[in-house]
Design a protein around this motif. Structure first.
Motif, short mmCIF file in Angstrom:
data_model
loop_
_atom_site.label_atom_id
_atom_site.label_comp_id
_atom_site.label_asym_id
_atom_site.label_seq_id
_atom_site.Cartn_x
_atom_site.Cartn_y
_atom_site.Cartn_z
N ILE A 7 -18.59 15.96 6.07
CA ILE A 7 -17.57 16.96 6.39
C ILE A 7 -16.38 16.31 7.08
O ILE A 7 -16.55 15.48 7.99
CB ILE A 7 -18.15 18.05 7.30
CG1 ILE A 7 -19.35 18.73 6.61
CG2 ILE A 7 -17.09 19.09 7.66
CD1 ILE A 7 -20.13 19.65 7.52
N CYS A 8 -15.17 16.68 6.67
CA CYS A 8 -13.95 16.18 7.31
C CYS A 8 -13.70 16.96 8.59
O CYS A 8 -13.52 18.18 8.58
CB CYS A 8 -12.76 16.32 6.36
SG CYS A 8 -11.23 15.66 7.04
N GLU A 9 -13.69 16.27 9.74
CA GLU A 9 -13.44 16.90 11.03
C GLU A 9 -11.96 16.89 11.40
O GLU A 9 -11.45 17.83 11.98
CB GLU A 9 -14.24 16.19 12.13
CG GLU A 9 -15.75 16.31 11.96
CD GLU A 9 -16.50 15.57 13.04
OE1 GLU A 9 -15.84 14.81 13.80
OE2 GLU A 9 -17.72 15.73 13.14
N ASP A 10 -11.28 15.79 11.07
CA ASP A 10 -9.87 15.64 11.42
C ASP A 10 -9.18 14.91 10.27
O ASP A 10 -9.35 13.71 10.11
CB ASP A 10 -9.73 14.84 12.73
CG ASP A 10 -8.28 14.77 13.21
OD1 ASP A 10 -7.38 15.06 12.40
OD2 ASP A 10 -8.06 14.42 14.38
N PHE A 11 -8.41 15.67 9.47
CA PHE A 11 -7.81 15.10 8.27
C PHE A 11 -6.77 14.04 8.61
O PHE A 11 -6.63 13.04 7.91
CB PHE A 11 -7.18 16.20 7.41
CG PHE A 11 -6.71 15.71 6.08
CD1 PHE A 11 -7.61 15.51 5.05
CD2 PHE A 11 -5.37 15.44 5.84
CE1 PHE A 11 -7.18 15.05 3.81
CE2 PHE A 11 -4.93 14.99 4.62
CZ PHE A 11 -5.85 14.80 3.60
N SER A 12 -6.02 14.23 9.70
CA SER A 12 -4.94 13.30 10.04
C SER A 12 -5.49 11.91 10.37
O SER A 12 -4.88 10.90 10.04
CB SER A 12 -4.12 13.84 11.22
OG SER A 12 -4.95 14.00 12.36
#
Length: 367
Positions: A7-12
């Motif tokens: 799962i992506c928690e922080d895309f930046s």
């Protein structure tokens, strides 16, 4: 018994979390964060271990204990910009107002990151094979140690697909991406055969005379069928030899369909819906013609019907098939009895056909 989430928690900052869950109880067994981990490109697994390929690393994880090993990788990427009518309007307005105010502004449009190197993961004999922008690697599946690494010819490095045949690892260089008018790294479509245990190059075969990139491949016993952007090819995997090459137009000559403008959408299928011809390939089109070819791509028969890559149901009295977005019921002569336009999610389970149509769920008892 186990499921794995990524799962992506922080895309930046591209921070992802990996979590193992007991399927029966929903209980989390372990969880960890992975920094600069990129997006998932391929996954292979058995009952106890999962191997993950992202655009930043190859990792091995035990469902019960977590990370086993981790190898950073670097894939080549180009940026492709696209502009909508709104983007162009904003830029035009910014240019116009800038003439009078001295303040110019523009729309940068949207950018798409396109990978121009990398392959799938292939598992065999406790080894994982992977090709990046530099080389083909054989990795110990248990420890992550590099068993051998073979530098590939420069013109061969690109997006690739790995298959295996008779002790040989076959790397198919599929896509050749351009930046402007420049072909990156002078990459050419083709196949290269490498000894699985030693990494020695056995043979190489190029297809640059039959198209700029490979669109689709089908591995069928000791043959490899390839669709480029202009030809169909058949290759012997025993000798790594080109058996035949036929252009789209050569295949088209075997039908009397008048409108051939869209006939370049053929796909390859090893599932002959109405009959099976030994050692054959079926070339199907969205325009309702299918061609049965021998290993040398000689057309043995052609049938005017639906797209054979999407068969649904057939018996001696009737046929149900999906053509584009519609579902058709026909009798034995091919006459359409019933048609459901814009049907979706078509599946056939235990003598019943299920699909959605006009916001309703339909099921048809075939009997």
């Amino acid at each position: 018994n186990f499921g794995l989430s990524y799962i992506c928690e922080d895309f930046s900052s591209m921070i992802h979390s990996i979590k193992s869950v007991n399927i029966k109880t929903g209980k989390t067994i372990w969880a960890q964060s992975v920094h600069k981990s990129g997006m998932i490109r391929d996954i292979i697994n058995n009952d106890s271990v999962v191997h993950i390929l992202t655009d930043k690393f190859i990792g091995s994880y035990s469902f019960e204990k977590g990370e086993i090993w981790y190898i950073p990788i670097e894939l080549k990427v180009i940026d492709r910009y696209s502009y909508t009518e709104e983007d162009l309007a904003i830029s035009a307005l910014g240019t116009f107002t800038g003439i009078f105010t001295g303040f110019y502004f523009y729309s940068l449009g949207s950018v798409e990151h396109i990978f121009v190197s990398g392959s799938n993961l292939h598992y065999s004999s406790n080894m994982i094979f992977y090709a990046d922008s530099q080389s083909l690697k054989a990795i110990n599946a248990e420890t992550g140690a590099i068993i051998w690494e073979k530098i590939l010819p420069e013109h061969f490095v690109g997006m690739s697909q790995i298959i295996e045949h008779d002790g040989k690892i076959i790397v198919v260089n599929t896509s050749v991406y351009k930046k402007g008018n420049k072909i990156l790294r002078n990459s050419k479509p083709g196949v290269i055969a490498v000894d699985k245990n030693k990494g020695d190059i056995i043979s190489e075969l190029g297809f640059e005379n039959y198209g700029k990139s490979i669109v689709e491949i089908k591995h069928q016993e000791d043959l490899l069928y390839i669709k480029t952007d202009s030809h169909y090819l058949s290759v012997s995997l025993n000798s790594i030899e080109l058996l035949s090459a036929k252009s789209f137009n050569q295949i088209n000559e075997h039908n009397s369909f008048e409108n051939k403008d869209n006939f370049y959408t053929y796909s390859l299928s090893d599932n002959a819906f109405t009959k099976q011809i030994e050692h054959s390939i079926v070339i199907s089109s969205e325009n309702a013609y299918s061609y049965f070819c021998d290993p040398y791509l000689n057309v043995l028969d052609s049938i005017y019907s639906a797209d054979f890559t999407k068969p649904v149901y057939r018996n001696d009295q009737e046929m149900i098939f999906q053509y584009k977005d519609d579902v058709y019921f026909t009798n034995s002569t091919g006459e359409v009895i019933m048609r459901f336009p814009k049907a979706q999610f078509v599946v056939f389970i235990n003598d019943r056909l299920y699909f959605t149509h006009n916001r309703s769920l339909f099921h048809v008892d075939i009997n």
